[in-house]
Design an enzyme around this catalytic site. Sequence first.
Site, short mmCIF file in Angstrom:
data_model
loop_
_atom_site.label_atom_id
_atom_site.label_comp_id
_atom_site.label_asym_id
_atom_site.label_seq_id
_atom_site.Cartn_x
_atom_site.Cartn_y
_atom_site.Cartn_z
N ARG A 1 0.89 -1.22 0.12
CA ARG A 1 -0.05 -0.11 -0.15
C ARG A 1 1.06 1.22 0.03
NH1 ARG A 1 -2.05 0.73 5.46
NH2 ARG A 1 -0.75 2.52 5.45
N HIS B 1 -3.56 4.44 5.05
CA HIS B 1 -4.46 3.47 5.11
C HIS B 1 -5.81 4.03 4.36
CE1 HIS B 1 -7.10 0.15 6.46
NE2 HIS B 1 -7.78 1.22 7.16
N TYR C 1 4.60 5.60 11.19
CA TYR C 1 4.92 4.17 11.44
C TYR C 1 5.61 3.49 10.41
CZ TYR C 1 0.67 3.33 8.75
OH TYR C 1 -0.42 3.67 7.74
#
Length: 377
Positions: free
Chosen positions: A268, A272, A281
Amino acid sequence: MTMTHTLTPTAEPATDIESVARLVSPEGERIPDPELDRWVADVDAAALRSLYRDMVLLRRIDTEGVALQRQGQLALWPPCQGQEASQIGTARALRQDDFAFPSYREVGVGFVRGAQPADYVLAWRGEEHSTYDPYDINTATPQIIIGAQSLHAVGYAMGIQRDGTDQVAAAYFGDGATSQGDVNEAMIFASSYGAPVVFVCTNNQWAISEPVSVQAKFPIAGRAPGFGIPSMRVDGNDVLACLAAMRWAVDHARRGRGPAFIEAVTYRMGPHTTSDDPTRYRDKAEVERWRTRDPLSRIEALLRAQGEFDDEFVASVAADADALAAQVRAAAQGAVTREPITVLDHVYAEPHSGLEEQRAWFGAYLEGFSVDEEAAR
């Protein structure tokens, strides 16, 4: 029988991205594979160009979705950049009368199945519960509840069995969903009843901010054989390999041999959703490494090597992408927001006493705002 590309639990860690079935390298080199080649023997240069075009248009839809959300036209958007090959390749292997059960990120599945420009944006704008009739394109409303669609797909597949037809159901979900009970329960039912369903796990390495190494210590595809389901682990950035793997899985299910499982290993590239900040992160170097594995670039390189990627083709694809982008923007910007009370319209096919009670309560609540406005004047 498990496909030989599936790793045993003692082989490689879940984060391994090399031990996958692959037909096109990141550099665009065609790689022979005795298991997969026969499933794409009919894919010529024209078919490759068509797959490339679909991926370009999907990326453009995604780019527009992000831009429209940033401009305040949409409430939210779940980006799918980097996952074009897994979505286009697998969806193109389905027959039109098969039924797909996507998650919220499978924009490409809807695109292949026949979704229209407005269908991509009106639900994320909050204008509709669902922007298309699922039976018009044989694709369920995208599911936001993680993994729930896997059970829906198995139930539909069991209905196919009872109808005595040869359609197949396909459930799409991410690596994080495999930690949900729904997905595991769905595989138990599918295996026990030999349901004609294909499970497509898009392993994009991150379940929001949790890396796949937390979801699984070994490749996710290795779980399916424990349920008696054959599986394959495929390069999710290789559209040709994804097409081949899905054709194998669909054929397996359509022939009455029960369910099949595909783990498409991809990444990805974006957040998100547009409310997420992946820089908190994810390591930038990791993102850049995956950028070199771009699914569009590798098919472009393959086509160029075959002399099948010229200026005329590039211009044609760009024009198609521009036209689609304009239609998506127009659908969002031209949407007319209905009165709030209409949120309760079309919830049930027949009148429902509970719904009428909610309508009365919500109507009175909305009326209270107009009273307040009059008092303020």
